[in-house]
Design a protein around this motif. Structure first.
Motif, PDB file in Angstrom:
ATOM      1  N   ILE A 102      39.093  57.976  75.461  1.00  0.00           N
ATOM      2  CA  ILE A 102      39.163  58.601  74.129  1.00  0.00           C
ATOM      3  C   ILE A 102      40.390  58.115  73.368  1.00  0.00           C
ATOM      4  N   LEU A 103      41.526  58.045  74.062  1.00  0.00           N
ATOM      5  CA  LEU A 103      42.760  57.584  73.419  1.00  0.00           C
ATOM      6  C   LEU A 103      42.604  56.156  72.912  1.00  0.00           C
ATOM      7  N   ASN A 104      41.953  55.313  73.697  1.00  0.00           N
ATOM      8  CA  ASN A 104      41.781  53.918  73.291  1.00  0.00           C
ATOM      9  C   ASN A 104      40.770  53.752  72.169  1.00  0.00           C
ATOM     10  N   ILE A 105      39.772  54.589  72.128  1.00  0.00           N
ATOM     11  CA  ILE A 105      38.833  54.569  70.997  1.00  0.00           C
ATOM     12  C   ILE A 105      39.595  54.830  69.703  1.00  0.00           C
ATOM     13  N   VAL A 106      40.498  55.801  69.738  1.00  0.00           N
ATOM     14  CA  VAL A 106      41.287  56.156  68.552  1.00  0.00           C
ATOM     15  C   VAL A 106      42.192  54.992  68.142  1.00  0.00           C
ATOM     16  N   ILE A 107      42.906  54.403  69.108  1.00  0.00           N
ATOM     17  CA  ILE A 107      43.857  53.327  68.807  1.00  0.00           C
ATOM     18  C   ILE A 107      43.137  52.079  68.293  1.00  0.00           C
ATOM     19  N   VAL A 108      42.073  51.678  68.973  1.00  0.00           N
ATOM     20  CA  VAL A 108      41.339  50.474  68.573  1.00  0.00           C
ATOM     21  C   VAL A 108      40.709  50.661  67.200  1.00  0.00           C
ATOM     22  N   THR A 109      40.124  51.825  66.958  1.00  0.00           N
ATOM     23  CA  THR A 109      39.522  52.116  65.646  1.00  0.00           C
ATOM     24  C   THR A 109      40.575  52.054  64.549  1.00  0.00           C
ATOM     25  N   PHE A 110      41.743  52.574  64.842  1.00  0.00           N
ATOM     26  CA  PHE A 110      42.842  52.551  63.866  1.00  0.00           C
ATOM     27  C   PHE A 110      43.217  51.121  63.501  1.00  0.00           C
ATOM     28  N   PHE A 111      43.387  50.258  64.507  1.00  0.00           N
ATOM     29  CA  PHE A 111      43.798  48.874  64.250  1.00  0.00           C
ATOM     30  C   PHE A 111      42.708  48.093  63.521  1.00  0.00           C
ATOM     31  N   ILE A 112      41.456  48.272  63.920  1.00  0.00           N
ATOM     32  CA  ILE A 112      40.355  47.548  63.265  1.00  0.00           C
ATOM     33  C   ILE A 112      40.226  47.979  61.808  1.00  0.00           C
ATOM     34  N   THR A 113      40.340  49.274  61.551  1.00  0.00           N
ATOM     35  CA  THR A 113      40.262  49.786  60.179  1.00  0.00           C
ATOM     36  C   THR A 113      41.407  49.252  59.341  1.00  0.00           C
ATOM     37  N   LEU A 114      42.585  49.244  59.946  1.00  0.00           N
ATOM     38  CA  LEU A 114      43.769  48.752  59.233  1.00  0.00           C
ATOM     39  C   LEU A 114      43.619  47.280  58.880  1.00  0.00           C
ATOM     40  N   PRO A 171      46.305  44.094  54.099  1.00  0.00           N
ATOM     41  CA  PRO A 171      46.920  42.858  54.608  1.00  0.00           C
ATOM     42  C   PRO A 171      48.212  43.194  55.366  1.00  0.00           C
ATOM     43  N   TRP A 172      48.453  42.446  56.432  1.00  0.00           N
ATOM     44  CA  TRP A 172      49.611  42.740  57.291  1.00  0.00           C
ATOM     45  C   TRP A 172      50.927  42.667  56.512  1.00  0.00           C
ATOM     46  N   ASP A 173      51.041  41.693  55.597  1.00  0.00           N
ATOM     47  CA  ASP A 173      52.304  41.536  54.870  1.00  0.00           C
ATOM     48  C   ASP A 173      52.536  42.637  53.838  1.00  0.00           C
ATOM     49  N   LYS A 174      51.547  43.491  53.599  1.00  0.00           N
ATOM     50  CA  LYS A 174      51.705  44.601  52.668  1.00  0.00           C
ATOM     51  C   LYS A 174      52.193  45.876  53.357  1.00  0.00           C
ATOM     52  N   LEU A 175      52.214  45.857  54.678  1.00  0.00           N
ATOM     53  CA  LEU A 175      52.644  47.032  55.427  1.00  0.00           C
ATOM     54  C   LEU A 175      54.170  47.116  55.464  1.00  0.00           C
ATOM     55  N   PRO A 176      54.738  48.308  55.583  1.00  0.00           N
ATOM     56  CA  PRO A 176      56.202  48.446  55.636  1.00  0.00           C
ATOM     57  C   PRO A 176      56.779  47.762  56.867  1.00  0.00           C
TER      58      PRO A 176
END
Length: 412
Positions: A260-272, A277-282
């Motif tokens: 369950i924890l990995n579903i949350v983390i992977v979904t977060f990264f894929i959505t992001l 864009p990576w260069d727009k993140l803080p």
């Protein structure tokens, strides 16, 4: 329960887990053509528009990368713990003999490294000293250290301190020149491995000891490896595999929690990745993402160990466990054999195919190599007690040749 039967089941299960770890390791290495380092962007460009490569890259990032060297490391710590637990009461030289085994392992790792710079045996030999020291710690201390190290806490702390107290900023011109120099060095190294002579490759890999040490430290892999050594040590102390049936419920809960924890983390990264864009993140997000990836890798490893333990303990999986156990019983030999096959396929003194095959084909090839290792290991162990490298290592440890060949049963 018969203690001998319990011990036999535990050994078979651990050997089966080693087999799975070796499958993951050969896949991880094959997907990068056994280069074991940073592959130049120009090499990847020809595969950027390939759907199969995209799928394989996602598969690698989620299920393979950073999960199987930790899996193998946990089993190393577990094996040490079992050796220590099962030593004879009058064995007063266990620690000295273990240190000598580490010296021998470092020598094997050195020979391996100059042929293939991704060797982990030398690192294991070095960290094994600290594993021996950790054997004097309480379970509570071992658990705390295991958590901190497996989550790469030392590097996360360093990154955080650097964020809040940055060193003098390098000018963009200087940074660009350094990046160009690094890119040229990567390309040169790649070309040496792909097309160089045997001597040139040995020289390159010998020089890359410094690169390897720098990578291990700056990435934190050396800390993570030690963390999983400690986790394996703790599992052995608690005898979780000796009393596996009693802990099945806890193993199942662990698998579901990690899943369950990995579903949350992977979904977060894929959505992001799909939205920002990576260069727009803080700038602080880089540290946060490292922290999340550390949790992802660590919990995926634990999920694999617990999940495959549950599967391999099922009666319906007995045949699969047996096949995997053949490979696991010859883990050192098979690990080195994978490298031998890889460098013959991809390096200059072999076929020189590095970068010429789609990673999807490399994935398929890795699975084929592993299946062949099952057949080879089964054939070998039907005739001999140990794998060839295990036999040499054991003989050198005890200072005398160990019994190798099984007795042939006379017919008629």
């Amino acid at each position: 329960m018969n203690p001998t039967s319990s011990s036999s089941n535990r050994i078979a299960l651990v050997d089966g887990l080693r087999g799975i770890a070796l499958l993951g390791i050969v896949i991880a290495h094959a997907l990068g053509w056994f280069i074991a380092g940073f592959i130049p962007e120009s090499v990847w460009q020809s595969y950027q528009n390939s759907l199969s490569t995209t799928i394989v890259n996602y598969f690698d990032g989620i299920f393979i990368s950073g999960k199987f060297y930790t899996f193998f490391s946990l089993l190393f710590g577990l094996s040490f713990s079992l050796q220590f637990t099962n030593r004879k009461a009058d064995d007063t030289h266990f620690e000295l003999r273990f240190l000598w085994r580490l010296v021998l392992l470092f020598f094997i790792g050195f020979i391996h490294h100059i042929h293939w710079r991704g060797d982990i045996l030398g690192i294991y030999a070095f960290l094994g000293i600290f594993l021996l020291l950790a054997n004097f710690f309480s379970n509570r201390v071992v658990l705390i250290l295991a958590i901190l190290m497996s989550l790469n806490t030392p590097i996360l702390v360093i990154r955080t301190v650097e964020y809040w107290h940055p060193s003098s900023k390098v000018s963009e011109v200087v940074a660009k020149k350094e990046q160009e120099k690094s890119n040229k060095e990567q390309l040169k190294n790649f070309q040496t491995l792909k097309a160089g002579s045997y001597t040139q490759i040995l020289q390159q890999n010998f020089k890359d000891f410094a690169f390897k040490a720098d990578f291990q430290w700056n990435s934190g892999r050396i800390f993570v490896t030690y963390g999983f050594f400690l986790l394996g040590l703790l599992i052995g102390r608690l005898r979780l595999f000796d009393h596996f049936q009693e802990y099945k419920k806890q193993f199942k809960k662990t698998v579901w929690a990690c899943f369950i924890l990995n579903i949350v983390i992977v979904t977060f990264f894929i959505t992001l990745q799909a939205t920002i864009p990576w260069d727009k993140l803080p700038s602080w997000f880089g540290i946060f993402s490292e922290f999340l990836f550390s949790i992802h890798s660590a919990t995926m490893t634990i999920m694999y160990v617990a999940g495959f333990s549950l599967l391999l303990s099922k009666i319906s999986w007995k045949g699969i466990l047996e096949q995997l156990s053949y490979v696991g019983r010859m883990a050192l030999t098979n690990y080195l054999l994978q490298s031998f096959v890889g460098i013959l396929l991809f390096y200059g003194f072999g076929l020189g195919l590095a970068g010429d095959f789609n990673p999807a084909w490399c994935l398929l090839g890795a699975v084929v190599v592993f299946l062949l290792q099952i057949l080879l290991s089964k054939w070998w162990l039907s005739r001999y007690y140990y794998g060839p490298i295990e036999w040499l290592w054991r003989s050198a440890t005890y200072g005398k040749w160990q019994k190798m060949q099984r007795q042939k049963i006379p017919i008629g």
